[in-house]
Design a protein around this motif. Structure first.
Motif, PDB file in Angstrom:
ATOM      1  N   ALA A 226      18.539  13.739 -19.066  1.00  0.00           N
ATOM      2  CA  ALA A 226      18.680  13.510 -17.413  1.00  0.00           C
ATOM      3  C   ALA A 226      19.299  14.671 -16.400  1.00  0.00           C
ATOM      4  O   ALA A 226      20.331  15.418 -17.471  1.00  0.00           O
ATOM      5  N   ARG A 227      18.301  15.008 -15.540  1.00  0.00           N
ATOM      6  CA  ARG A 227      18.604  15.780 -14.597  1.00  0.00           C
ATOM      7  C   ARG A 227      19.364  15.082 -13.153  1.00  0.00           C
ATOM      8  O   ARG A 227      18.255  14.540 -12.777  1.00  0.00           O
ATOM      9  N   ILE A 228      20.413  15.637 -12.751  1.00  0.00           N
ATOM     10  CA  ILE A 228      21.014  14.275 -11.623  1.00  0.00           C
ATOM     11  C   ILE A 228      21.542  16.167 -10.502  1.00  0.00           C
ATOM     12  O   ILE A 228      22.318  16.485 -10.925  1.00  0.00           O
TER      13      ILE A 228
ATOM     14  N   GLY B 101      28.815  14.801 -15.190  1.00  0.00           N
ATOM     15  CA  GLY B 101      29.330  13.680 -15.315  1.00  0.00           C
ATOM     16  C   GLY B 101      27.948  12.599 -16.454  1.00  0.00           C
ATOM     17  O   GLY B 101      28.446  11.893 -16.738  1.00  0.00           O
ATOM     18  N   ALA B 102      27.318  12.161 -14.635  1.00  0.00           N
ATOM     19  CA  ALA B 102      26.268  11.142 -15.100  1.00  0.00           C
ATOM     20  C   ALA B 102      25.499  11.404 -16.348  1.00  0.00           C
ATOM     21  O   ALA B 102      24.869  10.037 -16.717  1.00  0.00           O
ATOM     22  N   GLU B 103      25.263  12.677 -16.046  1.00  0.00           N
ATOM     23  CA  GLU B 103      23.743  13.096 -17.169  1.00  0.00           C
ATOM     24  C   GLU B 103      24.364  12.595 -18.610  1.00  0.00           C
ATOM     25  O   GLU B 103      23.769  12.304 -19.333  1.00  0.00           O
TER      26      GLU B 103
ATOM     27  N   GLU C 140      32.398  13.252  -9.693  1.00  0.00           N
ATOM     28  CA  GLU C 140      33.038  13.865 -10.649  1.00  0.00           C
ATOM     29  C   GLU C 140      33.295  15.498 -10.510  1.00  0.00           C
ATOM     30  O   GLU C 140      31.378  16.327 -10.398  1.00  0.00           O
ATOM     31  N   GLY C 141      34.116  16.615  -9.511  1.00  0.00           N
ATOM     32  CA  GLY C 141      33.335  18.101  -9.366  1.00  0.00           C
ATOM     33  C   GLY C 141      32.426  18.012  -7.979  1.00  0.00           C
ATOM     34  O   GLY C 141      32.615  19.327  -8.277  1.00  0.00           O
TER      35      GLY C 141
END
Length: 286
Positions: free
Chosen positions: A211-213, A227-229, A251-252
């Motif tokens: 996953a790349r976001i 965090g989502a990744e 986050e961040g």
């Protein structure tokens, strides 16, 4: 308004362009497509003493296959990126984000390199470059160096480029077979992102393998939603998992408060758009 007076040169080689930038120093500006520079010149938000027009450096346009990556010339227009078969096959997230840039007139003149070097927090391509771990190829008096996207964007409208350096190419790792989506919430009249999310996701046997976001306009530079990744990788590609991961998207981040929305609103948008983007990228029903 009328721009302040400036000198103008149109070099025909990268070496000549670098030399002109070195001679002009910090008061020199590069013009590629001009879609970002000309408006700020007209409003006198910038008043360079020298404009270096690089549109004649035709060798810096086009997309080339380099094995495990694509080499995108900095002068490749948004229009040409959208239509390029290599980009569609190996870097579809870049194509999808480019589809949302401004309007057809701007996409026919604006360039990939110009957009990235301009480093507008609301610009669409920096978050994509960060998400896919792109590398910027920069030419200067001492030769060529490569700068990862994570180090290239420094602050609002500020990059790691030295005053005498020119962005020549962008190395984009291939994400062949990854699902991709660019979700954008924008003021329709201007197409600038209030918040946008660039997501590329690889699913193997129903499980998220990668996953790349990247987040647009969630801080002075593009933001990677680590965090989502982390909440996605190694877990089933289901609506419940995606919703849980999207809750960590902001986050961040350090979103601004301005006329388009406050920081809390932008954080909310980041979570909502991340859920939508990942859901589309993995192809599951919400």
């Amino acid at each position: 308004m009328i721009p302040a007076a400036f000198d103008y040169v149109a070099p025909t080689t990268v070496e000549d362009a670098v030399r002109a930038l070195a001679e002009g120093g910090e008061d020199a500006k590069v013009m590629a497509g001009g879609q970002s520079l000309i408006p700020v010149l007209r409003m006198r938000l910038a008043a360079p003493t020298l404009v270096v027009d690089v549109t004649g450096l035709t060798a810096l346009a086009g997309v080339r296959d380099e094995g495990d990556s694509l080499l995108v010339g900095a002068l490749t227009t948004h229009h040409d990126v959208r239509r390029d078969p290599l980009v569609r096959e190996h870097a579809d997230l870049l194509r999808l984000a480019t589809d949302t840039v401004a309007d057809p007139q701007v996409r026919h003149r604006g360039t990939v390199g110009g957009s990235l070097a301009h480093a507008d927090p609301a610009g669409d391509l920096p978050a994509v470059a960060l998400a896919v771990d792109a590398v910027m190829v920069c030419a200067g008096p001492g030769g060529t160096r490569e700068v990862p996207a994570a180090e290239f964007f420094v602050d609002y409208f500020t990059t790691d480029l030295a005053p005498d350096e020119l962005l020549t190419h962008v190395r984009v790792p291939k994400l062949t077979g990854w699902g991709a989506c660019y979700e954008k919430f924008a003021r329709v009249a201007q197409a600038w992102s209030v918040v946008a999310v660039a997501a590329a996701v690889r699913v193997v046997d129903g499980e998220v393998a990668g996953a790349r976001i990247g987040l647009t306009n969630m801080g002075p530079t593009p933001v990677r939603a680590r965090g989502a990744e982390e909440a996605l990788v190694g877990r089933p590609a289901t609506a419940a998992v995606i919703a849980e991961a999207a809750a960590r998207a902001a986050e961040g981040a350090n979103p601004a408060t301005d006329a388009d929305g406050d920081a809390e609103y932008r954080s909310h948008l980041a979570r909502v758009l991340t859920r939508r983007a990942v859901t589309t990228a993995v192809g599951v029903r919400p």
